[in-house]
Design an enzyme around this catalytic site. Structure first.
Site, PDB file in Angstrom:
ATOM      1  N   HIS A 204       0.430  -1.098  -0.349  1.00 56.12           N
ATOM      2  CA  HIS A 204       0.033  -0.080   0.818  1.00 56.12           C
ATOM      3  C   HIS A 204       1.324   1.087   0.452  1.00 56.12           C
ATOM      4  O   HIS A 204       0.494   2.152  -0.727  1.00 56.12           O
ATOM      5  CB  HIS A 204      -0.707   0.092   1.592  1.00 56.12           C
ATOM      6  N   GLU A 446      -6.027 -12.911 -17.236  1.00 58.96           N
ATOM      7  CA  GLU A 446      -4.734 -13.152 -16.205  1.00 58.96           C
ATOM      8  C   GLU A 446      -3.695 -14.376 -16.003  1.00 58.96           C
ATOM      9  O   GLU A 446      -2.969 -14.640 -15.319  1.00 58.96           O
ATOM     10  CB  GLU A 446      -4.914 -12.424 -14.860  1.00 58.96           C
ATOM     11  N   ASP A 470      -0.204 -10.308 -13.255  1.00 59.57           N
ATOM     12  CA  ASP A 470      -0.529 -12.314 -12.873  1.00 59.57           C
ATOM     13  C   ASP A 470      -0.409 -12.785 -13.763  1.00 59.57           C
ATOM     14  O   ASP A 470       0.246 -14.058 -13.543  1.00 59.57           O
ATOM     15  CB  ASP A 470      -2.542 -11.780 -12.700  1.00 59.57           C
ATOM     16  N   CYS A 517      -3.942  -3.857 -18.857  1.00 60.78           N
ATOM     17  CA  CYS A 517      -3.275  -3.102 -17.463  1.00 60.78           C
ATOM     18  C   CYS A 517      -2.681  -3.345 -16.917  1.00 60.78           C
ATOM     19  O   CYS A 517      -2.867  -2.622 -15.890  1.00 60.78           O
ATOM     20  CB  CYS A 517      -5.206  -2.959 -17.744  1.00 60.78           C
TER      21      CYS A 517
END
Ligand code: PEP
Ligand code: MG
Length: 586
Positions: A204, A446, A470, A517
């Protein structure tokens, strides 16, 4: 040069970590200390007990007042909702009897100072939390420590907030780790960089740094013990380096680099309104990835054509309760309105694995990345999923909105999701609530299985988006969050490139729009390669948009295709690397 015995002698050294946010900062170090490590233990006389209790209550009141002030500040538009939720957890800890009352009993019974009493109580609580099987609850022990640190700082007469930066020179924050509550201060304090001992490029704190546009290096392990207060630093967020006490030559080099970057960025702003078109006239869509509703502003400032990925799960994290339908609706609506008619792609919550929320996908699992995450979790939590779908659909009445399903792997997931969306629409019709009946629904590619069976998905979905972060993890069996195998996490692995190229080809054949993305979309050295694979839609962090646009403006599709095809024909990593260098030199 000064001799080592000179107290002013400063040893220059380099720390290597994980590059979390790009850019260069030349700054003085400001250490965020662990106040609890500095706590003194002394006895107090029986007649001092009352005073000590008052001292404790006063410190508690100070911290509470700080929290209330923070809450107030967060009511403004600027503060992300997830920070509010995180503060709520801290507030609960602060007001719980275990922290608010139990230390007072210890002060009275053990006749000890308040700092000692509260840290003793903290240790007891942390031990209790660490016994929990539930990983979310186990992690809450960090929150207990953070709250107690604030109380101890208040007791010691230190400001309980992060120190304000010295306006005379740029300041880099050095911390073991940073909580989102601390990160709020970044917004106001204008730190030039931050450096942490723990965390990964997807932590984060890294995400906050990227959204603030300041360089960050994480996972340095010993930065807080090796760097001293006010030491001179170069934080190289491009290469994951922290240079401590750089000599004049290194400093001069970096100053040059830094001013070059600043000039470059300034020049790039001229491209904000320019359409991304290749030399041979192909228009490329450049979209932004966002995590928080407040990121919408950065999309406009950087000339995004829309939002290609809104990671909605960030609305669910760092809180004990679930965001309500209205709360979610407001978040989605504010982004859609903020994007002023540009399309906004909202991914349904991709929770599970490293992105947890209490009671959701946080059950112990040996392989959480292969477990109940993303669309699997959405479908396993129908009530929650419906709430989100209703909120998204309601927001679709306010602009151009698209729904994106994370991590599709099989046909059932798509069929079930479409059925959920149909049900949510029926409910809204029944309730007389407006929405866009034609809202496009897409899926994230992904998993290799999704690429290999993509034709099915192109028939049932309106668009696709390749999540390379991923896709690399699942193709190469390399945990994207594990430092130990980070060197094997290779976007240029021939298998990864073949899968991406195949997905783009299959989608093109079916006339289904496809984007990338994942982080690869924002990597400058890969732009031409992806163009050569046929990619016409990129989605990345807003700060990267103009850099990529500039590269597109100087690229020829014909050249890119020729090299990309050569790259796809080899499995030799050296040949791939060499061809890429040549392609980028064109
Ligand atoms: C990805 O996997 O590439 C992606 C964009 O999703 P996230 O990084 O949120 O998993
Ligand atoms: Mg992903």
């Amino acid at each position: 040069m000064n001799a080592p015995t000179d107290p002013l002698f400063k040893i220059s050294f380099v720390l290597h970590g994980v590059a979390a946010a790009p850019g260069i900062a030349i700054a003085r170090a400001q250490l965020v200390s662990h106040a609890t490590l500095e706590v003194a233990h002394y006895d107090i006389a029986p007649e001092q007990i009352d005073d000590e209790l008052v001292r404790f209550d006063t410190a508690l009141a100070t911290v509470r007042a700080d929290f209330e002030a923070l809450h107030e500040r967060m009511k403004g538009d600027d503060a992300p909702a997830e920070f509010g939720a995180f503060l709520d957890v801290h507030w609960m800890i602060l007001t719980d009897t275990q922290i608010a009352k139990e230390p007072k009993r210890l002060i009275a019974e053990q006749q000890c100072n308040a700092e000692w009493a509260v840290t003793q109580q903290m240790k007891t609580l942390v031990e209790q939390f660490e016994q929990f099987e539930d990983p979310y609850l186990r992690e809450r022990s960090n929150d207990v420590v953070q709250v107690v640190e604030r109380i101890v700082k208040a007791l010691m007469g230190k400001p309980s907030e992060l120190p304000l930066i010295n306006p005379l020179h740029a300041t880099a924050l050095i911390a073991h780790d940073l909580s989102p509550a601390d990160a709020i201060h970044f917004k106001e304090s204008a730190f030039a960089a931050f450096v942490t001992d723990v965390g990964g490029a997807t932590s984060h704190t890294a995400i906050v740094a990227r959204s603030l546009g300041i360089p960050a290096v994480v996972a340095l392990h010993n930065a807080r013990s090796l760097i001293r207060e006010a030491e001179s630093l170069i934080v190289d967020g491009d290469n994951g380096l922290v240079i401590v006490n750089p000599d004049h030559q290194v400093l001069a080099e970096y100053e040059l680099k830094q001013s070059g970057q600043r000039l470059e960025r300034k020049k790039l702003t001229r491209l904000v309104a320019t359409r991304a078109v290749t030399l041979d006239g192909t228009v490329i869509d450049l979209n932004a990835n966002i995590e928080l509703p407040t990121d919408a502003k950065g999309c406009i400032e950087n000339g995004a054509d829309g939002v290609g990925l809104f990671r909605s799960e960030f609305l669910f994290m760092h809180r004990d309760d679930l965001p309500t339908e209205d709360e979610q609706f407001e978040s989605y609506r504010s982004v859609v309105v903020g994007l002023q008619g540009r399309p906004v792609t909202i991914r349904t919550f991709d929770l599970g694995a490293d992105k947890r929320m209490p009671g959701l996908g946080d059950r112990p699992s040996d392989n959480p990345a292969l477990g109940l995450r993303a669309i699997r979790l959405c479908l396993a939590e129908p009530k929650l999923f419906m709430t989100q779908l209703r909120a998204i659909l309601r927001a679709s009445a306010f602009g151009r909105l698209r729904i994106l399903i994370p991590m599709i792997s099989n046909a059932h997931e798509v069929t079930q999701t479409l059925a959920f969306i149909a049900r949510a629409k029926a409910e809204l019709v029944r309730d007389g609530i407006a929405f866009d009946n034609d809202v496009p629904v897409g899926g994230m590619v992904e998993i290799p299985a999704a690429v290999l069976s993509l034709a099915y998905f192109t028939e049932h979905l309106d668009f696709l988006s390749i999540g390379t972060n991923d896709l690399i993890q699942y193709t190469l069996a390399v945990d994207r969050t594990d430092d130990a195998v980070a060197h094997m996490y290779d976007p240029l692995h021939p298998a990864v490139l073949k899968l991406i190229a195949q997905a783009i080809r299959t989608a093109a054949k079916a006339n289904t729009p496809i984007a990338v993305c994942g982080e690869m979309a924002g990597e400058l050295r890969l732009t031409r390669l992806l163009l050569g694979f046929g990619l016409r839609n990129f989605s990345m962090h807003p700060a990267q948009l103009l850099t990529i646009k500039q590269r597109i403006l100087t690229s020829s599709i014909a050249d890119c295709e020729a090299v990309a095809n050569r790259i796809l024909r080899t499995d030799d990593p050296d040949k791939i690397a060499a061809a890429l260098v040549k392609l980028n030199a064109l």
